[in-house]
Design an enzyme around this catalytic site. Structure first.
Site, PDB file in Angstrom:
ATOM      1  N   TYR A  59      29.250   2.109 -20.743  1.00  0.00           N
ATOM      2  CA  TYR A  59      30.394   1.519 -20.062  1.00  0.00           C
ATOM      3  C   TYR A  59      31.571   1.380 -21.025  1.00  0.00           C
ATOM      4  O   TYR A  59      31.404   1.393 -22.249  1.00  0.00           O
ATOM      5  CB  TYR A  59      30.020   0.162 -19.475  1.00  0.00           C
ATOM      6  CG  TYR A  59      31.000  -0.345 -18.442  1.00  0.00           C
ATOM      7  CD1 TYR A  59      31.321   0.422 -17.326  1.00  0.00           C
ATOM      8  CD2 TYR A  59      31.625  -1.579 -18.590  1.00  0.00           C
ATOM      9  CE1 TYR A  59      32.230  -0.031 -16.387  1.00  0.00           C
ATOM     10  CE2 TYR A  59      32.524  -2.050 -17.647  1.00  0.00           C
ATOM     11  CZ  TYR A  59      32.826  -1.264 -16.548  1.00  0.00           C
ATOM     12  OH  TYR A  59      33.730  -1.706 -15.625  1.00  0.00           O
ATOM     13  N   ASN A 157      27.977   6.339   0.348  1.00  0.00           N
ATOM     14  CA  ASN A 157      26.854   5.423   0.548  1.00  0.00           C
ATOM     15  C   ASN A 157      26.762   4.366  -0.543  1.00  0.00           C
ATOM     16  O   ASN A 157      25.837   3.551  -0.551  1.00  0.00           O
ATOM     17  CB  ASN A 157      25.538   6.204   0.617  1.00  0.00           C
ATOM     18  CG  ASN A 157      25.301   7.073  -0.609  1.00  0.00           C
ATOM     19  OD1 ASN A 157      26.233   7.717  -1.095  1.00  0.00           O
ATOM     20  ND2 ASN A 157      24.082   7.111  -1.106  1.00  0.00           N
ATOM     21  N   SER A 158      27.719   4.358  -1.472  1.00  0.00           N
ATOM     22  CA  SER A 158      27.760   3.317  -2.504  1.00  0.00           C
ATOM     23  C   SER A 158      28.324   2.027  -1.921  1.00  0.00           C
ATOM     24  O   SER A 158      28.856   2.004  -0.807  1.00  0.00           O
ATOM     25  CB  SER A 158      28.632   3.775  -3.677  1.00  0.00           C
ATOM     26  OG  SER A 158      29.991   3.865  -3.263  1.00  0.00           O
ATOM     27  N   VAL A 160      30.985   0.374  -3.008  1.00  0.00           N
ATOM     28  CA  VAL A 160      32.431   0.544  -2.870  1.00  0.00           C
ATOM     29  C   VAL A 160      32.736   1.397  -1.642  1.00  0.00           C
ATOM     30  O   VAL A 160      33.653   1.096  -0.870  1.00  0.00           O
ATOM     31  CB  VAL A 160      33.038   1.174  -4.139  1.00  0.00           C
ATOM     32  CG1 VAL A 160      34.490   1.574  -3.907  1.00  0.00           C
ATOM     33  CG2 VAL A 160      32.950   0.206  -5.308  1.00  0.00           C
ATOM     34  N   ARG A 180      25.863  12.911  -1.205  1.00  0.00           N
ATOM     35  CA  ARG A 180      25.237  14.006  -1.959  1.00  0.00           C
ATOM     36  C   ARG A 180      23.873  14.402  -1.422  1.00  0.00           C
ATOM     37  O   ARG A 180      23.279  15.360  -1.917  1.00  0.00           O
ATOM     38  CB  ARG A 180      25.116  13.607  -3.435  1.00  0.00           C
ATOM     39  CG  ARG A 180      26.467  13.508  -4.137  1.00  0.00           C
ATOM     40  CD  ARG A 180      26.303  13.389  -5.640  1.00  0.00           C
ATOM     41  NE  ARG A 180      25.808  12.070  -6.028  1.00  0.00           N
ATOM     42  CZ  ARG A 180      25.409  11.768  -7.262  1.00  0.00           C
ATOM     43  NH1 ARG A 180      25.417  12.688  -8.197  1.00  0.00           N
ATOM     44  NH2 ARG A 180      25.000  10.543  -7.548  1.00  0.00           N
ATOM     45  N   LEU A 271      38.941  -1.494 -12.527  1.00  0.00           N
ATOM     46  CA  LEU A 271      39.339  -2.830 -12.096  1.00  0.00           C
ATOM     47  C   LEU A 271      39.703  -3.722 -13.271  1.00  0.00           C
ATOM     48  O   LEU A 271      40.598  -4.565 -13.168  1.00  0.00           O
ATOM     49  CB  LEU A 271      38.226  -3.456 -11.251  1.00  0.00           C
ATOM     50  CG  LEU A 271      38.556  -4.786 -10.588  1.00  0.00           C
ATOM     51  CD1 LEU A 271      39.692  -4.639  -9.574  1.00  0.00           C
ATOM     52  CD2 LEU A 271      37.311  -5.368  -9.897  1.00  0.00           C
TER      53      LEU A 271
END
Length: 340
Positions: A59, A157-158, A160, A180, A271
């Site tokens: 990250y 499908n996430s 978000v 996907r 973000l």
């Protein structure tokens, strides 16, 4: 307190996220609390993709080690310092971002806690600070979309993706939702999406077959790799692709011809950067809008399962899986709950 306090802590990072984190007992500082502090029992805290990437070290912002997992959540105030006013024990509160929310208890600055109305689902409102603002800001701030306009997104499908479908519908904006794998289609349709397509090289052709030759000015990309170009090829001239992730593990791939001959723009969104630049008033407005929609039942996320703190390894493994159809949430002070 019948059980000792526990937190999900990691002392190193590694490629298998569930291997580096474990539940540990710890001792809470004795009462009374220091000035300005509130003690909170954490009720719910989601596991976001950023949490998994933090455990693997991939990250963009990594806390010093050792660290407690979890960036957002909801809790209930147990006690406050003598000088704290306007925050009574029993109040449901939104936790500050980055607080290490995978813990049964937290001592936090009282001023960092946002009181929430009673009656809201703690699991749903625990996800208020990361995924819904990401969806809202990408939908709102890059292209001036009006009712009747179109947006295309992958990773539909996430979490978000699910929020974006709902927010777009509330604004009268049409969505084309790319996944996907075919097995993800039903969950996206159940979340309210009308047009769902499996990603492939011929994506533009199949988009036209499904919705006609509609002008699409905004593409939302969370996959990267060739999927970025697949979205770009679906856009009208002058369109914008906004990337906010790389679920494929690959860099965004897009031919220069789309930049040069079709004036396509590729932008990034994080973000954390928005939080740095936005004013306190802007942040409050976004959270007020999202919080109101969640409280009214107009905005929600599908939950695959919840886990207690003792099963944090299983929870992280489930969150890291590419075959989920819902969010994984930690309930530090509660037992595991069946999927919703």
């Amino acid at each position: 307190m019948s059980q000792p306090p526990k937190r999900a802590r990691y002392h190193q990072r590694g490629p298998v996220p569930q291997d580096v984190i474990a539940a540990e007992t710890f001792e809470l500082p004795p009462l009374p609390l220091p000035a300005g502090v509130a003690r909170v029992a954490v009720l719910a805290a989601p596991i976001n993709p950023s949490d998994v990437l933090t455990l693997t070290g991939e990250y963009g912002l990594l806390p010093p080690l050792p660290a407690v997992g979890g960036n957002e959540g909801v809790g209930r105030v147990l006690d406050v310092a003598a000088d704290v006013t306007g925050l009574a024990p029993g109040t449901l509160v939104l936790l500050p971002v980055g607080c290490g929310s995978w813990s049964t208890h937290l001592d936090l600055p009282a001023k960092s806690l946002v009181p929430l109305p009673d009656g809201v689902d703690p699991v749903q409102v625990s996800m208020l600070t990361v995924n819904p603002p990401t969806a809202l800001l990408m939908l709102r701030d890059f292209v001036d979309l009006q009712p009747g306009d179109w947006v295309i997104q992958n990773a539909a499908n996430s979490a978000v993706g699910g929020y974006l479908v709902q927010l777009a519908k509330l604004r009268g904006i049409n969505t084309i939702n790319v996944v996907r794998r075919a097995s993800a289609i039903d969950a996206v349709v159940a979340a309210g999406a009308e047009h769902v397509i499996v990603d492939a090289e011929d994506l533009p052709k199949r988009v036209r077959e499904k919705v006609g030759d509609v002008p699409i000015r905004l593409g939302i990309d969370c996959v990267g790799g060739v999927s970025t170009e697949n979205l770009a090829r679906c856009l009208a001239e002058g369109g914008t692709v906004v990337n906010y992730g790389a679920m494929s593990g690959e860099r965004c791939m897009i031919s220069p011809r789309y930049f040069v001959f079709r004036d396509i723009t590729l932008r990034g969104f994080w973000l954390s950067q928005w939080f740095k630049k936005a004013s306190a008033e802007q942040r409050r407005a976004v959270f007020a809008e999202i919080g109101g929609l969640i409280a009214e039942g107009k905005l929600s996320a599908r939950i695959q399962a919840t886990y207690s703190i003792d099963h944090i390894k299983d929870a992280v493994a489930a969150a890291a899986s590419g075959a989920r159809d819902g969010k994984i949430v930690v309930e530090p002070n509660g037992p595991p709950r069946a999927a919703i």
